[in-house]
Design an enzyme around this catalytic site. Structure first.
Site, PDB file in Angstrom:
ATOM      1  N   LEU A 113       0.888  -1.166   0.000  1.00 11.63           N
ATOM      2  CA  LEU A 113       0.000   0.000   0.000  1.00 11.63           C
ATOM      3  C   LEU A 113       0.923   1.212   0.000  1.00 11.63           C
ATOM      4  O   LEU A 113       1.991   1.194   0.630  1.00 11.63           O
ATOM      5  CB  LEU A 113      -0.882   0.004   1.248  1.00 11.63           C
ATOM      6  CG  LEU A 113      -1.977  -1.067   1.338  1.00 11.63           C
ATOM      7  CD1 LEU A 113      -2.703  -0.971   2.681  1.00 11.63           C
ATOM      8  CD2 LEU A 113      -2.978  -0.937   0.194  1.00 11.63           C
ATOM      9  N   ASP A 114       0.508   2.278  -0.682  1.00 19.58           N
ATOM     10  CA  ASP A 114       1.309   3.496  -0.689  1.00 19.58           C
ATOM     11  C   ASP A 114       1.478   4.010   0.736  1.00 19.58           C
ATOM     12  O   ASP A 114       0.628   3.755   1.603  1.00 19.58           O
ATOM     13  CB  ASP A 114       0.601   4.634  -1.434  1.00 19.58           C
ATOM     14  CG  ASP A 114       0.297   4.299  -2.866  1.00 19.58           C
ATOM     15  OD1 ASP A 114       0.957   3.416  -3.419  1.00 19.58           O
ATOM     16  OD2 ASP A 114      -0.629   4.943  -3.410  1.00 19.58           O
ATOM     17  N   LYS A 115       2.507   4.807   0.930  1.00 21.40           N
ATOM     18  CA  LYS A 115       2.735   5.425   2.237  1.00 21.40           C
ATOM     19  C   LYS A 115       1.464   6.147   2.714  1.00 21.40           C
ATOM     20  O   LYS A 115       1.094   6.073   3.878  1.00 21.40           O
ATOM     21  CB  LYS A 115       3.905   6.414   2.119  1.00 21.40           C
ATOM     22  CG  LYS A 115       4.336   7.021   3.411  1.00 21.40           C
ATOM     23  CD  LYS A 115       5.615   7.827   3.230  1.00 21.40           C
ATOM     24  CE  LYS A 115       6.042   8.426   4.548  1.00 21.40           C
ATOM     25  NZ  LYS A 115       7.178   9.320   4.414  1.00 21.40           N
ATOM     26  N   THR A 117      -1.666   5.524   1.991  1.00 21.71           N
ATOM     27  CA  THR A 117      -2.885   4.697   1.963  1.00 21.71           C
ATOM     28  C   THR A 117      -2.939   3.948   3.284  1.00 21.71           C
ATOM     29  O   THR A 117      -1.910   3.465   3.765  1.00 21.71           O
ATOM     30  CB  THR A 117      -2.825   3.681   0.800  1.00 21.71           C
ATOM     31  OG1 THR A 117      -2.711   4.389  -0.435  1.00 21.71           O
ATOM     32  CG2 THR A 117      -4.081   2.819   0.754  1.00 21.71           C
ATOM     33  N   ARG A 200      -5.365   5.765  -7.469  1.00 25.71           N
ATOM     34  CA  ARG A 200      -5.118   7.217  -7.644  1.00 25.71           C
ATOM     35  C   ARG A 200      -5.069   7.562  -9.137  1.00 25.71           C
ATOM     36  O   ARG A 200      -5.623   8.585  -9.576  1.00 25.71           O
ATOM     37  CB  ARG A 200      -3.790   7.615  -6.982  1.00 25.71           C
ATOM     38  CG  ARG A 200      -3.825   7.470  -5.471  1.00 25.71           C
ATOM     39  CD  ARG A 200      -2.478   7.739  -4.839  1.00 25.71           C
ATOM     40  NE  ARG A 200      -2.399   7.122  -3.522  1.00 25.71           N
ATOM     41  CZ  ARG A 200      -2.849   7.664  -2.401  1.00 25.71           C
ATOM     42  NH1 ARG A 200      -3.378   8.861  -2.409  1.00 25.71           N
ATOM     43  NH2 ARG A 200      -2.750   7.016  -1.251  1.00 25.71           N
TER      44      ARG A 200
END
Ligand code: URA
Length: 253
Positions: A113-115, A117, A200
């Site tokens: 997961l993105d930082k 998210t 995104r």
């Protein structure tokens, strides 16, 4: 891909779980600090079967043994932590007990997961399990709750479901994505793929901007409402079956 062992020597098990070097854990055993079903073990060379109940039966210095190799867990990933072993700044691994960083095999995140998210992140030390979950052939879905900067226009669900949406810089269209509108500026999307910054970029492709992104479901496994950001929980066999239903026997309908 290495297969997890089913039995292990006591000193190797403890060293692999990060309790110390082979010599240090041999010292722990000789000092009578390792017990099984309440009885002190004395032979560091003793082979043990890595049954799932070992962690309940064995104690090290009076504390329950850490989960043996073959563990899988869910973490409620907070915003601002990175899914990486080596980047600077707070890492998801910092949210687990310190000793677990010395485990061999090491724990890894199942995808990323993105930082920025939050939500349900699976982790395991079982490479075979990890690859089965992320393999496109397994069709494990992921659901995200999205908060948007601008109101939805109304055609997003159709565009996402088309299987024709092309993201910037890519050569293959996205597989169909299901979208449910939650409010004028929020939605839930369910995807089968995990392309880089996919959600995104999907909303950027339809002229919007994601403000908040939270994953609340992987397969049929929901992020428990009582698992606070930063907390983790070991997955049971039943939890895992929700992520990855057991394979049907060959020839079954
Ligand atoms: N899509 C994104 O854009 N970011 C994530 O972290 C997961 C899916």
């Amino acid at each position: 891909m290495s297969k997890l062992p089913t039995t292990l020597r006591l000193d190797r098990l403890l060293a692999n779980l990060g309790y110390g070097s082979r010599r240090e854990v041999q010292g722990l055993v000789k000092a009578g600090r390792v017990t099984l079903d309440g009885t002190a073990l004395s032979d560091p060379d003793q082979r043990l079967s890595l049954a799932p109940d070992l962690a309940d039966r064995m104690r090290v210095a009076g504390k329950p043994l850490d989960p043996p190799p073959g563990v899988a867990l869910m973490l409620h990933k907070p915003l601002g932590v990175t899914c990486s072993h080596k980047e600077t700044g707070p890492l998801v691994y910092d949210l687990l007990p310190e000793r677990w960083r010395r485990r061999d095999p090491a724990l890894s995140t199942v995808g990323r997961l993105d930082k920025e998210t939050s939500g349900l992140l699976l982790m395991t030390d079982d490479g075979g399990l990890l690859h089965r979950i992320i393999s496109p052939r397994s069709h494990v879905s992921k659901r995200y709750h999205v908060t948007l900067d601008r109101p939805l226009k109304g055609d997003e669900a159709t565009i996402f479901a088309s299987g024709a949406l092309m993201l910037d810089g890519e050569e293959k269209p996205l597989l169909p994505v299901a979208m449910e509108t939650v409010s004028e500026t929020s939605a839930a999307v369910t995807l089968m793929e995990g392309r880089y910054h996919q959600v995104r970029r999907m909303f950027a492709a339809v002229g919007n901007h994601v403000l908040l992104l939270h994953r609340d479901r992987v397969g049929d496994l929901d992020l428990p409402v009582d698992l606070a950001p930063g907390q983790y929980r070991i997955l049971s066999e039943a939890d895992l079956a929700l992520v990855l239903p057991p394979a049907k026997p060959v020839g079954a309908a």
